[in-house]
Structure formats: C-alpha cells, structure tokens
Write a protein that holds these residues in place. Structure first.
Motif, PDB file in Angstrom:
ATOM      1  N   UNK A  17       0.848  -1.191   0.000  1.00  0.00           N
ATOM      2  CA  UNK A  17       0.000   0.000   0.000  1.00  0.00           C
ATOM      3  C   UNK A  17       0.884   1.241   0.000  1.00  0.00           C
ATOM      4  N   UNK A  18       0.841   2.043  -1.062  1.00  0.00           N
ATOM      5  CA  UNK A  18       1.705   3.237  -1.105  1.00  0.00           C
ATOM      6  C   UNK A  18       1.362   4.260  -0.032  1.00  0.00           C
ATOM      7  N   UNK A  19       0.141   4.252   0.457  1.00  0.00           N
ATOM      8  CA  UNK A  19      -0.224   5.160   1.530  1.00  0.00           C
ATOM      9  C   UNK A  19       0.557   4.836   2.803  1.00  0.00           C
ATOM     10  N   UNK A  20       1.018   3.592   2.912  1.00  0.00           N
ATOM     11  CA  UNK A  20       1.811   3.170   4.061  1.00  0.00           C
ATOM     12  C   UNK A  20       3.293   3.443   3.828  1.00  0.00           C
ATOM     13  N   UNK A  21       3.835   2.962   2.684  1.00  0.00           N
ATOM     14  CA  UNK A  21       5.284   3.050   2.520  1.00  0.00           C
ATOM     15  C   UNK A  21       5.774   4.439   2.147  1.00  0.00           C
ATOM     16  N   UNK A  22       4.889   5.303   1.660  1.00  0.00           N
ATOM     17  CA  UNK A  22       5.339   6.671   1.381  1.00  0.00           C
ATOM     18  C   UNK A  22       5.507   7.492   2.657  1.00  0.00           C
ATOM     19  N   UNK A  23       5.055   6.963   3.785  1.00  0.00           N
ATOM     20  CA  UNK A  23       5.246   7.666   5.055  1.00  0.00           C
ATOM     21  C   UNK A  23       6.537   7.263   5.754  1.00  0.00           C
ATOM     22  N   UNK A  24       7.311   6.385   5.134  1.00  0.00           N
ATOM     23  CA  UNK A  24       8.567   5.945   5.738  1.00  0.00           C
ATOM     24  C   UNK A  24       9.577   7.095   5.789  1.00  0.00           C
ATOM     25  N   UNK A  25      10.440   7.095   6.807  1.00  0.00           N
ATOM     26  CA  UNK A  25      11.401   8.212   6.950  1.00  0.00           C
ATOM     27  C   UNK A  25      12.382   8.331   5.795  1.00  0.00           C
ATOM     28  N   UNK A  26      12.581   7.258   5.031  1.00  0.00           N
ATOM     29  CA  UNK A  26      13.508   7.306   3.895  1.00  0.00           C
ATOM     30  C   UNK A  26      13.067   8.340   2.842  1.00  0.00           C
ATOM     31  N   UNK A  27      11.800   8.750   2.886  1.00  0.00           N
ATOM     32  CA  UNK A  27      11.279   9.668   1.870  1.00  0.00           C
ATOM     33  C   UNK A  27      11.018  11.068   2.413  1.00  0.00           C
ATOM     34  N   UNK A  28      11.526  11.352   3.608  1.00  0.00           N
ATOM     35  CA  UNK A  28      11.190  12.626   4.250  1.00  0.00           C
ATOM     36  C   UNK A  28      11.713  13.838   3.479  1.00  0.00           C
ATOM     37  N   UNK A  29      12.765  13.676   2.686  1.00  0.00           N
ATOM     38  CA  UNK A  29      13.334  14.801   1.942  1.00  0.00           C
ATOM     39  C   UNK A  29      12.957  14.779   0.463  1.00  0.00           C
ATOM     40  N   UNK A  30      11.913  14.034   0.136  1.00  0.00           N
ATOM     41  CA  UNK A  30      11.467  13.923  -1.257  1.00  0.00           C
ATOM     42  C   UNK A  30      10.066  14.523  -1.409  1.00  0.00           C
ATOM     43  N   UNK A  31       9.761  14.923  -2.634  1.00  0.00           N
ATOM     44  CA  UNK A  31       8.389  15.312  -2.950  1.00  0.00           C
ATOM     45  C   UNK A  31       7.626  14.047  -3.330  1.00  0.00           C
ATOM     46  N   UNK A  32       6.585  13.731  -2.580  1.00  0.00           N
ATOM     47  CA  UNK A  32       5.870  12.473  -2.752  1.00  0.00           C
ATOM     48  C   UNK A  32       4.411  12.733  -3.099  1.00  0.00           C
ATOM     49  N   UNK A  56       0.816  10.306  -4.177  1.00  0.00           N
ATOM     50  CA  UNK A  56       0.245   8.966  -4.304  1.00  0.00           C
ATOM     51  C   UNK A  56      -0.867   9.025  -5.336  1.00  0.00           C
ATOM     52  N   UNK A  57      -0.791   8.116  -6.304  1.00  0.00           N
ATOM     53  CA  UNK A  57      -1.790   8.064  -7.376  1.00  0.00           C
ATOM     54  C   UNK A  57      -2.239   6.617  -7.537  1.00  0.00           C
ATOM     55  N   UNK A  58      -3.457   6.327  -7.163  1.00  0.00           N
ATOM     56  CA  UNK A  58      -3.930   4.954  -7.202  1.00  0.00           C
ATOM     57  C   UNK A  58      -4.046   4.382  -8.603  1.00  0.00           C
ATOM     58  N   UNK A  59      -4.305   5.246  -9.574  1.00  0.00           N
ATOM     59  CA  UNK A  59      -4.422   4.810 -10.962  1.00  0.00           C
ATOM     60  C   UNK A  59      -3.036   4.779 -11.599  1.00  0.00           C
ATOM     61  N   UNK A  60      -2.614   3.623 -12.078  1.00  0.00           N
ATOM     62  CA  UNK A  60      -1.241   3.465 -12.583  1.00  0.00           C
ATOM     63  C   UNK A  60      -0.977   4.337 -13.814  1.00  0.00           C
ATOM     64  N   UNK A  61      -1.889   4.332 -14.744  1.00  0.00           N
ATOM     65  CA  UNK A  61      -1.700   5.148 -15.942  1.00  0.00           C
ATOM     66  C   UNK A  61      -1.636   6.634 -15.596  1.00  0.00           C
ATOM     67  N   UNK A  62      -2.490   7.030 -14.661  1.00  0.00           N
ATOM     68  CA  UNK A  62      -2.486   8.435 -14.238  1.00  0.00           C
ATOM     69  C   UNK A  62      -1.181   8.795 -13.542  1.00  0.00           C
ATOM     70  N   UNK A  63      -0.589   7.833 -12.817  1.00  0.00           N
ATOM     71  CA  UNK A  63       0.700   8.074 -12.162  1.00  0.00           C
ATOM     72  C   UNK A  63       1.774   8.372 -13.190  1.00  0.00           C
ATOM     73  N   UNK A  64       1.793   7.604 -14.276  1.00  0.00           N
ATOM     74  CA  UNK A  64       2.778   7.855 -15.326  1.00  0.00           C
ATOM     75  C   UNK A  64       2.494   9.169 -16.031  1.00  0.00           C
ATOM     76  N   UNK A  65       1.228   9.441 -16.295  1.00  0.00           N
ATOM     77  CA  UNK A  65       0.873  10.715 -16.933  1.00  0.00           C
ATOM     78  C   UNK A  65       1.342  11.893 -16.083  1.00  0.00           C
ATOM     79  N   UNK A  66       1.174  11.772 -14.771  1.00  0.00           N
ATOM     80  CA  UNK A  66       1.606  12.850 -13.866  1.00  0.00           C
ATOM     81  C   UNK A  66       3.124  13.037 -13.951  1.00  0.00           C
ATOM     82  N   UNK A  67       3.868  11.940 -13.969  1.00  0.00           N
ATOM     83  CA  UNK A  67       5.324  12.037 -14.069  1.00  0.00           C
ATOM     84  C   UNK A  67       5.739  12.696 -15.375  1.00  0.00           C
TER      85      UNK A  67
END
Length: 438
Positions: free
Chosen positions: A376-391, A393-404
C-alpha cells in the motif's frame, strides 16, 4: 481451446503446490511423450540477470541458424512472451494449442490421483511440448523459483548457468542465503559444465556441488571476464577475455548498464562452450546477436521527441536489483533530477529498497502494482527514507505515469520501476504517450 479459454484455464490453477517436487511435471511430460528430452537445453537460474542472459544466449543461438526455443517468466504484457521461437513469441493460437494438449495430460493426472498441477507446471509443460512440435534444436530455459524443486528441473542440460545469488524467495528456498544457493545449485547435473557469476559463500556452495557432480565450473572474474571499453545511447563496447579458452574478442552490446557486462560475460562464455560441439556458433554470430539483442523493461531508455527528455523503464523489484538500478542511474544520469514512478510488493524489503534508490530532492509518484501482493503506497510513502522527497500517491497506474510525464522537463528523467506487474503495463502506456509526439 482459443487464447482466451487458455488464459481462463490457467487463471483457475493454483500458484503453488502444497508439496514441492517434480512428480507432477514428470508425469505430465511422460503422458506427452517426454518432449523435453527431444532437444538440447541450457538451464539458467540465479537471483538477477537470468532473463537478460537468456535473451542474449537465445539470440546467439538463433543467429547461428539453430532452431531455438526460449522459455522465460514472468511476462510483461502477454503470456505468449514466455514461450518463444527464434526470439519471437509464439502466436496466441500456438499458445492455446499447447495449453490444450497439456490440459488433457493434467486432467489424466487428477484421475490417476497424482495431483493437480500448478499454473507454472502447466506453462512449463506447454513450453516443452511447443518446442518439440516445432522441431527446436536448442532451448534456453529459465528457472521460475530456486532450482532444485522448480518444474523446469526435469531437463538434462548441456550447460547450466547460475547468475548472482542474493536473498530472495527465502521462504521457498531454505530460509537462508546458503539455503538459497543450495536450491539454485540443484539444477546442476552430473558432468554438465556450470558457468556462474556467484561470489563468496554462495560460490563455495556451487563449487562443493560441482565436485559432487563431477562438473566443471567456470567462474566470472576468474576463468573469463568482460571489460567495459566505451558506451553511447545505442549500447556499449566490451571486450571478452578467457585465458582458458584462448579468447580475447571485442563486441558491441546493445544493452546498457554495468550489470549487462556480467550478464554478457555469462552468455558469451556459454556460447563458446557450446561452440565446442556445434561449429555454427562462433565470433560472427555472437557479435551479430549481442549488437542487436533486445530485453524490454530492463534499464530500457526512451527519448521524448522534441526535447529529448529520457524515460527509463526497469524491472528492479528486489534489493539487489534496486542497487544495480541506482548504480546505473548514477553512471548515466548522475546530474539529472529524478522523477520516480514506483509500485512495490509488500513481501520485499521496501525500506531498504527506498533507502538505496531515492535521493533527497527526488520526486516520487507512488502507485499500486496490479498484484494481490501489492504494498500500500499510503503506508510506505510515510517511511522516513522519503522525508526529503516530494511524494505524491496516485492509485491509478496510468495516471501516475501521466503525472510524471507532466512534471518531466529537460535536465530531468522519469524512471518507472518496481514490480514487473507494474512496468509491463506502464511500458505499453508509455509507448502510447510517446507516439502522440509531445
């Protein structure tokens, strides 16, 4: 049976057997006339690099005018990719015919109370049957998981290849790195040469098994090596050296990445061993194959028309693969800002993978891979390893790529990585996006 019916049948089969073993696959193949014994084979296992090695070796054999079969897993977009003839996936009709033939044998197993085969056992039997029907001379066969109890381990190979060995599928392979190495060593056969890239303790395990099997073992960095010479967007120039073979040849390799140096070393060494018994294989055919081989979704680089912005698609899905992806990104795109599209599986070491891959300031678009094992990305994006990144979450895979792709500007790259379930789907979406010509 048509292709859709074949997929429906496969999806109704269990993924894992309650009891590991080769009894079911052996019984099915016997009912089919033991097709796996009607051609020569090369057996390939290891943690990472198996697919690339298989693709290179299959291409070498095909270019040598050898009727060649290739069995790999998993696939990116279609089940037909798993069974190939001379570097081309079989047709949907051929796939369906092969599954139909195996289904008859599988149903007899149930009647005779041998047990119901798994999906992978049926696919493996279908591949072996298809190769025999098409008069294959050599088949390059990739292990599914481990080696010892893998359903491919019924073949009698001419050469065994064992790539690097890292901690993966431990639950199914002994629980420790040593246990994993022993499972992978399980493909070794009496008197059959072994080519490997293993190191340290895992190499010691392979050497011990080689002694027990009276098998010659050829070790990368000791008995043969590939040196990097130069690179460009189209590939890299390499030199293969083996004192024991008396060979010092240069090749062009169409695949990028430092990991492909080692993978090519395994493939070239194996090709020269096979050449001892088949004069059709030689420097010319090896050279032609390596300069044109393709392996989609493995550090595959696309360019957007207009601004030349780069998009990388890579199937890194475990810590060892992610470490290699990070190394390759640093080698080719050290100064560029990175926009990741990631979808991960929960049975991986997600924290270690994120710590290895992501730099402070990177952008991360997190999504769900199409798998019941999705993290679940809602869980792992809260990990401290990502605290200095812009994060995001996009549940739709195609939309995630479009956003990138919306965020991508010159001087940046997009990297799609994580589960193979993810990259296969998004690679197709990417091709459609690029075809629109921004």
């Amino acid at each position: 049976m048509n292709y859709e019916e074949a997929l429906e049948y496969l999806n109704g089969l269990k993924s894992f057997a309650q009891k590991p073993g080769l009894e079911r696959i052996s019984a099915m193949l016997k009912l089919l006339g033991n097709p796996h014994l009607k051609y020569k084979t090369v057996h390939v296992t290891g943690t990472n690099g198996k697919g690339s090695v298989c693709a290179m070796l299959s291409s070498i054999l095909s270019r040598s005018n050898i009727n060649t079969g290739l069995y790999i897993s998993p696939h990116l977009t279609s089940y037909t990719e798993r069974i190939q003839l001379n570097d081309h996936p079989i047709s949907e009709a051929e796939f369906a015919d092969s599954i139909a033939a195996v289904r008859e044998a599988a149903e007899r197993l149930e009647v005779e109370k041998v047990g119901s085969p798994t999906q992978f056992e049926v696919l493996t039997a279908a591949a072996f049957y298809c190769f025999a029907v098409n008069g294959v001379e050599y088949a390059v066969v990739e292990v599914g998981i481990g080696g010892l109890w893998d359903s491919t381990n019924v073949i009698q190979p001419d050469v065994c290849i064992i790539t690097n060995i890292a901690f993966e599928h431990a639950r199914l392979c002994g629980g420790t790195l040593e246990g994993i190495a022993r499972h992978k060593a399980g493909i070794m056969k009496d008197g059959v040469p072994v080519v490997t890239d293993a190191k340290g303790m895992t190499l010691d395990v392979l050497r011990s098994e080689a002694v027990a099997k009276s098998a010659d073992i050829f070790v990368e960095d000791k008995d043969f090596v590939v040196h990097f010479l130069a690179c460009g967007e189209a590939g890299q120039r390499i030199k293969f050296t083996s004192e024991i073979l008396g060979i010092n040849d240069e090749f062009s390799l169409s695949l990028l990445g430092e990991h492909q140096l080692r993978n090519s070393a395994l493939s070239i060494m194996t090709a020269y061993l096979l050449a001892n018994d088949d004069e059709r294989i030689g420097f010319g055919t090896i050279s032609e194959a390596l300069s044109s081989v393709r392996w989609p979704g493995r550090f595959e680089i696309f360019s957007r028309e207009g601004d030349g912005a780069k998009i990388i698609v890579d199937g890194a899905h475990n810590p060892a693969g992610v470490a290699m992806l990070r190394q390759n990104l640093d080698a080719y795109f050290l100064g560029e800002k990175r926009i990741f599209v990631l979808g991960l599986l929960r049975d991986r070491d997600v924290e270690l993978m994120l710590k290895t891959l992501v730099r402070p300031g990177d952008v991360l678009i997190a999504t769900f891979p199409d798998s019941e094992r999705a993290a679940d990305p809602l869980v792992w994006t809260s990990l401290p390893e990502l605290k200095d990144c812009h994060v995001e979450v996009c549940g739709n895979r195609s939309a995630a790529l479009q956003r990138a792709m919306e965020l991508l500007t010159p001087g940046q790259i997009v990297c799609v990585a994580g589960s193979l379930y993810l990259i296969g789907e998004l690679r197709e979406v990417l091709l459609q996006i690029l075809a629109k010509k921004f």
